[in-house]
Design a protein around this motif. Structure first.
Motif, PDB file in Angstrom:
ATOM      1  N   SER A   9       6.637   5.956  -6.552  1.00  0.00           N
ATOM      2  CA  SER A   9       7.652   6.774  -5.881  1.00  0.00           C
ATOM      3  C   SER A   9       7.613   6.584  -4.372  1.00  0.00           C
ATOM      4  O   SER A   9       8.619   6.799  -3.681  1.00  0.00           O
ATOM      5  CB  SER A   9       7.452   8.254  -6.237  1.00  0.00           C
ATOM      6  OG  SER A   9       6.269   8.767  -5.636  1.00  0.00           O
ATOM      7  N   GLU A  10       6.442   6.197  -3.869  1.00  0.00           N
ATOM      8  CA  GLU A  10       6.299   5.896  -2.440  1.00  0.00           C
ATOM      9  C   GLU A  10       6.558   4.423  -2.137  1.00  0.00           C
ATOM     10  O   GLU A  10       6.285   3.947  -1.044  1.00  0.00           O
ATOM     11  CB  GLU A  10       4.884   6.281  -1.979  1.00  0.00           C
ATOM     12  CG  GLU A  10       4.598   7.777  -2.118  1.00  0.00           C
ATOM     13  CD  GLU A  10       3.125   8.114  -1.877  1.00  0.00           C
ATOM     14  OE1 GLU A  10       2.329   7.161  -1.639  1.00  0.00           O
ATOM     15  OE2 GLU A  10       2.768   9.301  -1.923  1.00  0.00           O
ATOM     16  N   ARG A  11       7.074   3.713  -3.142  1.00  0.00           N
ATOM     17  CA  ARG A  11       7.419   2.292  -3.036  1.00  0.00           C
ATOM     18  C   ARG A  11       6.191   1.440  -2.694  1.00  0.00           C
ATOM     19  O   ARG A  11       6.274   0.465  -1.959  1.00  0.00           O
ATOM     20  CB  ARG A  11       8.522   2.074  -1.996  1.00  0.00           C
ATOM     21  CG  ARG A  11       9.808   2.797  -2.361  1.00  0.00           C
ATOM     22  CD  ARG A  11      10.926   2.490  -1.394  1.00  0.00           C
ATOM     23  NE  ARG A  11      12.161   3.151  -1.805  1.00  0.00           N
ATOM     24  CZ  ARG A  11      13.322   3.054  -1.143  1.00  0.00           C
ATOM     25  NH1 ARG A  11      13.377   2.325  -0.043  1.00  0.00           N
ATOM     26  NH2 ARG A  11      14.388   3.687  -1.581  1.00  0.00           N
ATOM     27  N   ARG A  12       5.065   1.829  -3.269  1.00  0.00           N
ATOM     28  CA  ARG A  12       3.829   1.045  -3.110  1.00  0.00           C
ATOM     29  C   ARG A  12       3.461   0.420  -4.441  1.00  0.00           C
ATOM     30  O   ARG A  12       3.521   1.071  -5.479  1.00  0.00           O
ATOM     31  CB  ARG A  12       2.680   1.926  -2.628  1.00  0.00           C
ATOM     32  CG  ARG A  12       2.844   2.446  -1.233  1.00  0.00           C
ATOM     33  CD  ARG A  12       1.584   3.141  -0.744  1.00  0.00           C
ATOM     34  NE  ARG A  12       1.285   4.362  -1.465  1.00  0.00           N
ATOM     35  CZ  ARG A  12       0.224   4.549  -2.248  1.00  0.00           C
ATOM     36  NH1 ARG A  12      -0.668   3.576  -2.422  1.00  0.00           N
ATOM     37  NH2 ARG A  12       0.023   5.702  -2.866  1.00  0.00           N
ATOM     38  N   LYS A  13       3.075  -0.850  -4.414  1.00  0.00           N
ATOM     39  CA  LYS A  13       2.670  -1.550  -5.629  1.00  0.00           C
ATOM     40  C   LYS A  13       1.205  -1.975  -5.593  1.00  0.00           C
ATOM     41  O   LYS A  13       0.718  -2.568  -6.557  1.00  0.00           O
ATOM     42  CB  LYS A  13       3.559  -2.773  -5.849  1.00  0.00           C
ATOM     43  CG  LYS A  13       5.014  -2.411  -6.136  1.00  0.00           C
ATOM     44  CD  LYS A  13       5.855  -3.616  -6.488  1.00  0.00           C
ATOM     45  CE  LYS A  13       7.291  -3.201  -6.810  1.00  0.00           C
ATOM     46  NZ  LYS A  13       8.133  -4.370  -7.167  1.00  0.00           N
ATOM     47  N   VAL A  14       0.518  -1.713  -4.510  1.00  0.00           N
ATOM     48  CA  VAL A  14      -0.914  -1.991  -4.402  1.00  0.00           C
ATOM     49  C   VAL A  14      -1.620  -0.671  -4.155  1.00  0.00           C
ATOM     50  O   VAL A  14      -1.348   0.019  -3.165  1.00  0.00           O
ATOM     51  CB  VAL A  14      -1.218  -2.978  -3.268  1.00  0.00           C
ATOM     52  CG1 VAL A  14      -2.728  -3.224  -3.178  1.00  0.00           C
ATOM     53  CG2 VAL A  14      -0.476  -4.287  -3.479  1.00  0.00           C
ATOM     54  N   LEU A  15      -2.519  -0.303  -5.054  1.00  0.00           N
ATOM     55  CA  LEU A  15      -3.276   0.929  -4.873  1.00  0.00           C
ATOM     56  C   LEU A  15      -4.402   0.711  -3.878  1.00  0.00           C
ATOM     57  O   LEU A  15      -4.970  -0.377  -3.784  1.00  0.00           O
ATOM     58  CB  LEU A  15      -3.850   1.395  -6.217  1.00  0.00           C
ATOM     59  CG  LEU A  15      -2.864   1.667  -7.356  1.00  0.00           C
ATOM     60  CD1 LEU A  15      -3.602   2.248  -8.558  1.00  0.00           C
ATOM     61  CD2 LEU A  15      -1.747   2.599  -6.914  1.00  0.00           C
TER      62      LEU A  15
ATOM     63  N   SER B 232      -7.376  -1.906   3.241  1.00  0.00           N
ATOM     64  CA  SER B 232      -6.059  -2.460   3.520  1.00  0.00           C
ATOM     65  C   SER B 232      -5.375  -2.858   2.217  1.00  0.00           C
ATOM     66  O   SER B 232      -6.001  -3.500   1.372  1.00  0.00           O
ATOM     67  CB  SER B 232      -6.159  -3.690   4.424  1.00  0.00           C
ATOM     68  OG  SER B 232      -4.928  -4.389   4.469  1.00  0.00           O
ATOM     69  N   PRO B 233      -4.088  -2.510   2.056  1.00  0.00           N
ATOM     70  CA  PRO B 233      -3.369  -2.924   0.848  1.00  0.00           C
ATOM     71  C   PRO B 233      -3.049  -4.412   0.834  1.00  0.00           C
ATOM     72  O   PRO B 233      -2.634  -4.939  -0.196  1.00  0.00           O
ATOM     73  CB  PRO B 233      -2.081  -2.092   0.908  1.00  0.00           C
ATOM     74  CG  PRO B 233      -1.871  -1.824   2.358  1.00  0.00           C
ATOM     75  CD  PRO B 233      -3.246  -1.681   2.946  1.00  0.00           C
ATOM     76  N   ASP B 234      -3.238  -5.084   1.974  1.00  0.00           N
ATOM     77  CA  ASP B 234      -2.850  -6.488   2.081  1.00  0.00           C
ATOM     78  C   ASP B 234      -4.015  -7.463   1.946  1.00  0.00           C
ATOM     79  O   ASP B 234      -3.802  -8.677   1.937  1.00  0.00           O
ATOM     80  CB  ASP B 234      -2.165  -6.746   3.435  1.00  0.00           C
ATOM     81  CG  ASP B 234      -0.942  -5.867   3.622  1.00  0.00           C
ATOM     82  OD1 ASP B 234      -0.206  -5.680   2.634  1.00  0.00           O
ATOM     83  OD2 ASP B 234      -0.737  -5.358   4.740  1.00  0.00           O
ATOM     84  N   ILE B 235      -5.221  -6.949   1.858  1.00  0.00           N
ATOM     85  CA  ILE B 235      -6.388  -7.834   1.869  1.00  0.00           C
ATOM     86  C   ILE B 235      -7.143  -7.696   0.547  1.00  0.00           C
ATOM     87  O   ILE B 235      -7.676  -6.631   0.237  1.00  0.00           O
ATOM     88  CB  ILE B 235      -7.319  -7.526   3.060  1.00  0.00           C
ATOM     89  CG1 ILE B 235      -6.567  -7.733   4.373  1.00  0.00           C
ATOM     90  CG2 ILE B 235      -8.571  -8.400   3.013  1.00  0.00           C
ATOM     91  CD1 ILE B 235      -7.356  -7.339   5.596  1.00  0.00           C
ATOM     92  N   THR B 236      -7.171  -8.790  -0.206  1.00  0.00           N
ATOM     93  CA  THR B 236      -7.912  -8.802  -1.465  1.00  0.00           C
ATOM     94  C   THR B 236      -9.347  -9.234  -1.229  1.00  0.00           C
ATOM     95  O   THR B 236     -10.293  -8.581  -1.688  1.00  0.00           O
ATOM     96  CB  THR B 236      -7.243  -9.757  -2.464  1.00  0.00           C
ATOM     97  OG1 THR B 236      -5.908  -9.320  -2.703  1.00  0.00           O
ATOM     98  CG2 THR B 236      -8.006  -9.801  -3.770  1.00  0.00           C
ATOM     99  N   HIS B 237      -9.534 -10.346  -0.526  1.00  0.00           N
ATOM    100  CA  HIS B 237     -10.878 -10.886  -0.279  1.00  0.00           C
ATOM    101  C   HIS B 237     -11.361 -10.388   1.082  1.00  0.00           C
ATOM    102  O   HIS B 237     -11.175 -11.022   2.120  1.00  0.00           O
ATOM    103  CB  HIS B 237     -10.850 -12.399  -0.346  1.00  0.00           C
ATOM    104  CG  HIS B 237     -10.329 -12.928  -1.654  1.00  0.00           C
ATOM    105  ND1 HIS B 237     -11.002 -12.741  -2.838  1.00  0.00           N
ATOM    106  CD2 HIS B 237      -9.188 -13.597  -1.967  1.00  0.00           C
ATOM    107  CE1 HIS B 237     -10.312 -13.286  -3.830  1.00  0.00           C
ATOM    108  NE2 HIS B 237      -9.210 -13.814  -3.323  1.00  0.00           N
TER     109      HIS B 237
END
Length: 894
Positions: free
Chosen positions: A484-490, A535-540
């Motif tokens: 609902s907040e238009r987020r796809k990465v928890l 960060s929602p943008d950093i996996t590694h």
């Protein structure tokens, strides 16, 4: 027991070749010539508007001018003409067509428009189409050769289904000199209408077919493909060549067929789970089929090799090690027996080298002794034609004793001229024989793969594997809030909360958004601590400089806070930052770092991944995959496929891990994939496991909106529907369990049918009782819950579960209706058992989205007709059989 809806495609009584021609090299000319010369016993018509006669036979201007019925149309005309021809077929009552023509979707937008037009008209008339852009269909036993293959095909018991027409022709050309015959050959081409799944569904019950060979490039409908594949593999061996193992090949497949191509290791896992044996080459395809057709018992993978030459035996061992086939250890008893019959110079090991002068009796003795060893699962016998060798006599000795043993016996007579008669003897005795040791070992590997994959096929896990239910509602609320907040990465904290909802142990984590807050939280958690960028943008995180470990005091925490932010801003300036995550340092001296995750394959949907974890996970490349749902057996199989599994037992100074905890965690992830269709990707890395349990130290979850469809529609394999299990009590207090049938119910299903009175058997099965072998009854218990449902009623008698009734529905090809059947044991009739079973079955059909339920009841079966009337079915005489009544129920919501 009704005829299969594809019968007109496989067993037509009449065929029209549209585009039949006198030109010998045209497709229409070749097809019509093939049909005339193949021994087809039905009516054959030529359709060509430009000629009154084709190949000496009358030709019709259109299919509508043919005076008789036409069950199958074979269309050889250019693509733009096909939609109108399909219309004409529909008007004439023809309901099956094979479209050989190219020029459809594979050519671009214009061709795709023609294809859509063709399909729309076919759907309007109820015409089913194989193709377009295909080689055609063969049924050699009935003389149907609706292909443009130039050559003869021997009738046999192998069915070939291929997406590549070119490969079909190569296989058909390969077959005659290798004495291979076919029950069916189907080139599916673009599979615009009838797809792999439907063809496999027909072949699964085809009495002419004993084994199925498929060539797969890509899949259009994964659920129907898996459903039909599993159904077929339960009744007969299925072998597959799947191409596109590498990226370049996958790209070529997509351009060739337009089908979806997923990850190759996922496709491999899907084939294994379906009980199918995957082979890398055409030669191995037929070798495996011949080996499994030899009616031997297939068990483990421990192979004994008997040879009269050391070199060939070593070649066989090398190939066995390559393929992870076990080289059997000879027992002390076997060694002693062999010592008594073999020369003193024999190898005293496996391979059993019985020396170059070995006569027939020596071979016979060695094979007999090895076959009697319980630690040996199969025997490969190798002969090289040396000066003292008698190849034919040895072969005869083996054929004489082969019938005494149930284990696989494979032979390899090397050479050509001297061993020709021996090979012929093996072929007549149906003993698999090969030209090289490597080929023989490869065939044995296929045999063991078949046995192993059949065990995987027999597993029917439910969606929930634990008694402690997860907090599914809480997990869904968390996901819906993020979407609902238009987020796809928890975030890491949200990801761990999701894991915790499914009872997965996680390392406690808090987020600090200033150095002072970091100091306070670290003090509360207790030193040492670990700090990671949030960060929602950093996996590694380590690669971005965003991790600091083992921080033991306030000064190092303050410094780490600044260092992490500076490093990440430098390395990932575009990334969104939301503070620093802090958690207690996980100190597990005996811990192994593993990785557990979920990915979404474009073909098969959610996939569970497992392997070695840590920061070098991509470099190590130690990953195994499995399709959910899992149970304990499947979880152990998944773990065993990885290299890191060897480090999970007792290792040097470290004790073995808590394997139950790891299996439990895998099952929890399986539950997540079943119950959360929004879950698209998940990484638990590292997952730290030691002798005390398992802990998710870090986690990342990606989600997306789920399509509005039925329960578990996002999965390639439907879980066991535990939500349909219920308890019910008769007025006399008898407790009854109503539940979906399972494969392990085969014995109680057989006992139930055997216990029915002759009258009840007749009323339910009419004249088909002779077809109900134990194998067929076993098949009734091995259903795919996505396209059929069988509910059984059971009671407990003398401590054992006893079946007292069963009802089932099977979804019709239209996808909106189903056909039902019901039978109740004689002792339990007139007690409302049948009524309750039917109520539950109708509820299950409604939940599936089905609109109507129909069936046929003998007119003399008054009790059944009274029951269905009570349930609201309408009744009218059957148009096909006056002895039957047609009953139909519209499944409105109550």
């Amino acid at each position: 027991m009704a005829a299969h809806y594809l019968k007109s495609l496989f067993s037509p009584g009449s065929v029209a070749v549209i585009g039949a021609s006198d030109r010998p090299e045209s497709v229409g000319g070749i097809v019509f010539k093939n049909m005339r010369e193949s021994g087809f016993s039905g009516a054959l018509y030529a359709v060509n508007p430009k000629h009154a006669e084709v190949q000496g036979q009358r030709a019709y201007a259109s299919i509508e001018e043919i005076p008789g019925a036409v069950e199958l149309a074979v269309i050889c005309t250019p693509a733009p003409t096909v939609p109108d021809i399909i219309d004409a077929c529909g008007h004439h009552g023809t309901r099956a067509a094979v479209v050989l023509s190219a020029g459809f979707g594979e050519t671009g937008a214009a061709g795709a428009a023609i294809e859509r037009d063709m399909l729309a008209r076919a759907k309007a008339h109820g015409v089913r189409i194989i193709g377009p852009n295909c080689l055609g269909v063969m049924r050699p036993l009935s003389g149907l050769n609706a292909t443009f293959f130039k050559g003869n095909v021997k009738p046999g018991n192998l069915a070939l289904v291929s997406q590549s027409g070119a490969l079909c022709t190569a296989i058909l050309d390969y077959a005659p000199p290798n004495d291979i015959g076919f029950s069916s050959v189907v080139s599916v081409g673009a599979s615009s209408d009838v797809d792999f799944g439907e063809i496999l569904d027909y072949l699964a019950t085809d009495p002419q077919t004993q084994s199925i060979l498929i060539y797969v490039e890509g899949i259009h409908k994964s659920r129907s493909f898996m459903s039909a594949l599993r159904a077929a593999a339960r009744s007969k061996p299925v072998f597959a060549i799947k191409v596109g193992r590498h990226a370049a090949a996958s790209k070529a497949v997509q351009s060739h067929t337009g089908a979806l191509v997923g990850s190759d290791d996922v496709f491999d896992a899907a084939l294994r789970r379906a009980g199918v044996v995957r082979v890398p080459s055409i030669g191995q395809l037929f070798a495996a089929a011949k080996s499994l057709a030899s009616n031997r018992r297939f068990g483990g993978d421990r192979l004994a090799i008997i040879t009269n030459g050391g070199g060939p035996g070593i070649m066989a061992v090398d190939r066995a090690v390559d393929l992870k086939v076990g080289v059997a250890n000879l027992s002390a008893q076997t060694l002693e027996k062999l010592n008594q019959v073999l020369p003193p110079t024999w190898s005293r090991n496996n391979p059993v080298d019985i020396i170059g002068d070995a006569p027939a009796q020596r071979y016979r003795d060695a094979v007999t002794i090895c076959m009697e060893d319980e630690a040996i699962d199969g025997v490969l016998v190798i002969l090289t034609p040396q000066a003292m060798t008698q190849p034919t006599e040895v072969a005869q000795a083996l054929t004489d004793i082969a019938g005494k043993f149930k284990k696989p016996l494979l032979t390899c007579w090397m050479g050509a001229v001297q061993i020709r008669e021996a090979r012929e003897a093996f072929a007549q005795a149906r003993i698999p024989t090969f030209r090289t040791p490597e080929a023989a070992v490869e065939a044995f590997s296929c045999i063991t793969a078949f046995s192993r994959n059949q065990r995987l096929l027999a597993q029917v896990p439910g969606p929930l594997a634990h008694r402690e239910a997860p907090d599914i509602d809480g997990a869904r609320m968390l996901i819906e809030t993020a979407l609902s907040e238009r987020r796809k990465v928890l975030s890491e904290m949200e990801s761990k909360a999701l894991l915790a909802a499914f009872r997965i142990p996680v390392a406690s984590t808090v987020v600090a958004r200033s150095p002072s807050e970091a100091l306070m939280l670290a003090q509360q958690l207790g030193y040492p601590v670990a700090m990671k960028i949030n960060s929602p943008d950093i996996t590694h995180k380590s690669d971005a400089g965003g991790v600091r470990l083992n921080l033991t005091d306030a000064a190092t925490v303050r410094a780490a806070y600044h260092e992490i932010l500076e490093a990440v801003k430098k390395n990932r300036p575009e990334a969104r930052l939301d503070g620093i995550a802090i958690q207690p340092m996980v100190v597990k001296p005996n811990g192994r770092e593993l990785m557990l995750g979920v990915t979404t394959d474009p073909v098969f949907g959610p996939v569970i991944t497992f392997g070695a974890g840590g920061i070098a996970v991509e470099i190590m490349g130690d990953r195994a995959v499995a399709l959910p749902p899992l149970n304990s057996f499947l979880a152990r199989e998944l773990i065993a496929e990885t290299r890191v599994s060897k480090l999970l037992g007792k290792f040097r100074h470290m004790p073995a891990i808590d394997m139950n905890a790891l299996e439990s965690l895998l099952l929890r992830v399986s539950e997540m994939t079943c119950e959360l269709p929004w879950l698209k990707e998940m990484d638990i890395n590292p997952l730290i496991v030691d002798e005390h349990g398992a802990l998710a130290a870090d986690a990342r979850v990606m989600i997306d909106h789920a399509p509005a469809s039925g329960r578990y529609a996002h999965m390639a394999i439907h879980p066991y529907p535990t939500h349909l299990v219920m308890r019910w009590q008769l007025p006399d207090g008898t407790d009854i369990t109503l539940r979906p049938i399972r494969p392990e119910d085969a014995q109680i299903e057989q006992d139930f049918v055997r216990g029915l009175s002759e009258e009840t058997k007749y009323l339910r099965f009419m004249n088909a009782m002779h077809e109900l072998s134990d194998t067929m009854l076993e098949r009734f218990t091995q259903i795919d819950y996505d396209r059929e449902m069988a509910l059984i009623a059971t009671v407990e008698e003398n401590g054992a579960e006893v079946q007292i009734g069963v009802c089932r529905y099977t979804i019709n090809p239209d996808g909106n209706s189903c056909e039902f059947a019901l039978v109740v044991g004689d002792r339990w009739q007139h007690k409302a058992v049948g009524y309750k079973l039917m109520e539950c079955l109708m509820d299950a059909a409604r939940d599936k989205g089905l609109k109507t339920m129909e069936g046929e009841v003998l007119a003399r079966n008054h009790a059944m007709l009274k029951l269905v009337t009570t349930l609201g079915f309408s009744i009218k005489p059957s148009a096909e059989d006056p002895a039957l009544q047609k009953v139909v129920k519209v499944l409105n919501r109550p």
